[in-house]
Design an enzyme around this catalytic site. Structure first.
Site, PDB file in Angstrom:
ATOM      1  N   SER A   1     -10.067  -3.627  16.753  1.00 15.98           N
ATOM      2  CA  SER A   1      -9.916  -5.042  16.377  1.00 15.98           C
ATOM      3  C   SER A   1      -9.549  -5.846  17.612  1.00 15.98           C
ATOM      4  O   SER A   1      -8.906  -5.334  18.534  1.00 15.98           O
ATOM      5  CB  SER A   1      -8.789  -5.180  15.350  1.00 15.98           C
TER       6      SER A   1
ATOM      7  N   TYR B   1      -0.108  -3.464  13.015  1.00 13.83           N
ATOM      8  CA  TYR B   1      -1.535  -3.122  12.810  1.00 13.83           C
ATOM      9  C   TYR B   1      -2.268  -3.186  14.152  1.00 13.83           C
ATOM     10  O   TYR B   1      -3.028  -2.279  14.508  1.00 13.83           O
ATOM     11  CB  TYR B   1      -2.127  -4.114  11.802  1.00 13.83           C
TER      12      TYR B   1
HETATM   13  P1  NAP Z   1     -13.139  -4.461   3.658  1.00 13.78           P
HETATM   14  O1  NAP Z   1     -14.289  -5.391   3.508  1.00 13.78           O
HETATM   15  O2  NAP Z   1     -11.887  -4.767   2.909  1.00 13.78           O
HETATM   16  O3  NAP Z   1     -13.660  -2.997   3.275  1.00 13.78           O
HETATM   17  C1  NAP Z   1     -12.816  -1.930   3.298  1.00 13.78           C
HETATM   18  C2  NAP Z   1     -13.579  -0.668   2.899  1.00 13.78           C
HETATM   19  O4  NAP Z   1     -12.742   0.433   3.159  1.00 13.78           O
HETATM   20  C3  NAP Z   1     -13.919  -0.594   1.428  1.00 13.78           C
HETATM   21  O5  NAP Z   1     -15.185   0.021   1.282  1.00 13.78           O
HETATM   22  C4  NAP Z   1     -12.819   0.292   0.846  1.00 13.78           C
HETATM   23  O6  NAP Z   1     -13.304   0.910  -0.342  1.00 13.78           O
HETATM   24  C5  NAP Z   1     -12.594   1.250   2.003  1.00 13.78           C
HETATM   25  N1  NAP Z   1     -11.268   1.842   2.158  1.00 13.78           N
HETATM   26  C6  NAP Z   1     -10.069   1.227   2.156  1.00 13.78           C
HETATM   27  N2  NAP Z   1      -9.080   2.098   2.396  1.00 13.78           N
HETATM   28  C7  NAP Z   1      -9.668   3.315   2.570  1.00 13.78           C
HETATM   29  C8  NAP Z   1      -9.188   4.618   2.845  1.00 13.78           C
HETATM   30  N3  NAP Z   1      -7.873   4.864   2.976  1.00 13.78           N
HETATM   31  N4  NAP Z   1     -10.071   5.631   2.972  1.00 13.78           N
HETATM   32  C9  NAP Z   1     -11.404   5.402   2.823  1.00 13.78           C
HETATM   33  N5  NAP Z   1     -11.915   4.195   2.560  1.00 13.78           N
HETATM   34  C10 NAP Z   1     -11.065   3.164   2.430  1.00 13.78           C
HETATM   35  O7  NAP Z   1     -12.689  -4.307   5.200  1.00 13.78           O
HETATM   36  P2  NAP Z   1     -13.410  -4.734   6.561  1.00 13.78           P
HETATM   37  O8  NAP Z   1     -12.970  -6.100   6.921  1.00 13.78           O
HETATM   38  O9  NAP Z   1     -14.848  -4.419   6.462  1.00 13.78           O
HETATM   39  O10 NAP Z   1     -12.680  -3.764   7.592  1.00 13.78           O
HETATM   40  C11 NAP Z   1     -13.315  -2.624   8.150  1.00 13.78           C
HETATM   41  C12 NAP Z   1     -12.725  -2.315   9.499  1.00 13.78           C
HETATM   42  O11 NAP Z   1     -12.870  -3.444  10.353  1.00 13.78           O
HETATM   43  C13 NAP Z   1     -11.236  -1.957   9.527  1.00 13.78           C
HETATM   44  O12 NAP Z   1     -11.034  -0.921  10.469  1.00 13.78           O
HETATM   45  C14 NAP Z   1     -10.574  -3.226  10.048  1.00 13.78           C
HETATM   46  O13 NAP Z   1      -9.357  -2.960  10.707  1.00 13.78           O
HETATM   47  C15 NAP Z   1     -11.628  -3.701  11.014  1.00 13.78           C
HETATM   48  N6  NAP Z   1     -11.518  -5.110  11.341  1.00 13.78           N
HETATM   49  C16 NAP Z   1     -11.763  -6.064  10.410  1.00 13.78           C
HETATM   50  C17 NAP Z   1     -11.643  -7.407  10.755  1.00 13.78           C
HETATM   51  C18 NAP Z   1     -11.913  -8.522   9.789  1.00 13.78           C
HETATM   52  O14 NAP Z   1     -11.633  -9.695  10.132  1.00 13.78           O
HETATM   53  N7  NAP Z   1     -12.427  -8.245   8.606  1.00 13.78           N
HETATM   54  C19 NAP Z   1     -11.273  -7.757  12.072  1.00 13.78           C
HETATM   55  C20 NAP Z   1     -11.026  -6.762  12.995  1.00 13.78           C
HETATM   56  C21 NAP Z   1     -11.170  -5.427  12.616  1.00 13.78           C
HETATM   57  P3  NAP Z   1     -12.306   1.567  -1.465  1.00 13.78           P
HETATM   58  O15 NAP Z   1     -11.448   0.461  -1.968  1.00 13.78           O
HETATM   59  O16 NAP Z   1     -13.243   2.128  -2.510  1.00 13.78           O
HETATM   60  O17 NAP Z   1     -11.565   2.628  -0.748  1.00 13.78           O
END
Ligand code: NAP
Length: 254
Positions: free
Chosen positions: A146, A159
C-alpha cells in the site's frame, strides 16, 4: 475507453488470494482474460461461488477455493487443489490484508497487533512456503502492499507498518527465490473498494483523497490489476525485488 489486452498468460496457472471482490478479483480477471487458468479464494464460500460464476461468464478457466489466509489447513488445501486441478503454479499474487483499527500505534491492543502481523505479513510467508515446491522456472510472485507502507501515519499507522514490512519481504524473497522466481510488489493508492469505504464513502474525505493525487482521481481495481499483470508477466522479466507504486502520483519516495 475500450481496453486492448494481450494473452501474456496463455498456458500459465495463477493463484490470487483474497480475490472474490475488489483488487484481488480484478487481478484474477485480468490474468484470466490474458489466458491464465485462475484460482480464486476468500473466507466465504458464497463469495467464492459468486466470483467463480462472474469469471466463468467472461470465458475464464477458474477454480474457487475457500481459504482464510490465517488458517493452516485452508492454506494447504488451496495449494493442493491448485496442483490437483492444474499441475503447477506460475503466478502467485498475495493480496489479503486487514485494517482492524484506527488507533494510534501506542494504543493498539496486542491482539490487534497479532492479527495485523498474522494476516498482512505472516500468511504470505506461510502460503509461499506451501506454494514454493510447485512454482515453475520463470514464475512470478506479486505482493500487494500500500502507499501507506511508505509513510505509515494516523489512522492507518500500524496497518501501514505491516505494508512497509511487505516492501522488505519483497526484497528478501526476491533474493531467496532468484533466479527461477521473480518477486515484486504493487503499492496501491486509494481505491474505492469495500476495504477503503471509510475513506471513499464520505464525499468530503473522498475529495481530500482525490486531491492528494496528481491525476486528481482515485485508483480503480483495474489500474491495480494492470500493474500486477505487468509485474507477473514476461514483460517484467528483468525486474525483481521492486515495488511499483500505483497511486496517481501520490507522494511515495524519490
Ligand atoms: P476488498 O475489496 O474489501 O476485498 C477484500 C477481499 O479479501 C474479499 O474478497 C474478501 O472476501 C477477502 N478477504 C478478506 N479477509 C480475508 C482473509 N483473512 N483471508 C482470505 N480472504 C480474505 O479489499 P481491497 O481494497 O481489494 O484490498 C485488497 C488489497 O489491497 C489489500 O491487501 C489492501 O491492503 C490493499 N490495498 C487497498 C487499498 C484501497 O484503497 N482499497 C489501498 C492500498 C492497498 P471474504 O469476505 O469472502 O473473505
Amino acid at each position: 475507453m475500450a481496453m486492448k489486452i494481450g494473452r501474456r498468460f496463455q498456458g500459465k496457472v495463477a493463484i490470487v488470494t483474497a480475490s472474490t471482490q475488489g483488487i484481488g478479483l480484478a487481478i484474477a480477471e485480468r490474468l484470466g482474460l490474458e489466458g491464465a487458468s485462475i484460482v480464486i479464494s476468500s473466507r466465504k464460500q458464497k463469495n467464492v461461488d459468486e466470483a467463480v460464476e462472474k469469471l466463468k461468464n467472461k470465458g475464464i478457466r477458474v477454480l474457487g477455493v475457500v481459504c482464510h489466509v490465517s488458517n493452516p489447513q485452508q492454506r494447504k488445501h488451496l495449494i493442493q487443489k491448485t496442483v490437483e486441478e492444474y499441475g503447477k503454479i506460475d503466478v502467485f499474487v498475495s493480496n489479503a490484508a486487514v485494517n482492524p483499527t484506527v488507533d494510534p500505534v501506542l494504543q493498539t491492543q496486542e491482539s490487534i497487533l497479532d492479527k495485523l502481523w498474522e494476516i498482512n505479513v505472516k500468511a504470505t510467508v506461510l502460503l509461499l512456503q506451501e506454494a514454493a515446491p510447485h512454482l515453475q522456472k520463470g514464475s512470478s510472485v506479486v505482493l500487494i502492499s500500500s502507499i501507506a507502507g511508505f509513510n505509515p501515519q494516523g489512522a492507518m499507522a500500524m496497518y501501514g507498518v505491516t505494508k512497509t514490512a511487505l516492501l522488505g519481504l519483497t526484497k528478501a524473497l526476491a533474493a531467496e527465490m532468484a533466479p527461477d522466481t521473480r518477486v515484486n510488489c504493487v503499492a496501491p493508492g486509494f481505491v474505492p473498494t469495500h476495504f477503503a469505504e471509510y475513506i471513499t464513502k464520505d464525499e468530503a474525505v473522498r475529495k481530500i483523497a482525490e486531491e492528494k493525487t496528481l491525476l486528481q482521481r482515485l485508483g480503480t481495481p483495474e489500474d491495480m490489476a494492470a500493474a500486477s499483470a505487468f509485474l507477473a508477466s514476461d514483460d517484467a522479466c528483468y525486474i525483481t525485488g521492486e515495488t511499483l507504486v500505483v497511486a496517481g502520483g501520490m507522494p511515495s519516495r524519490l
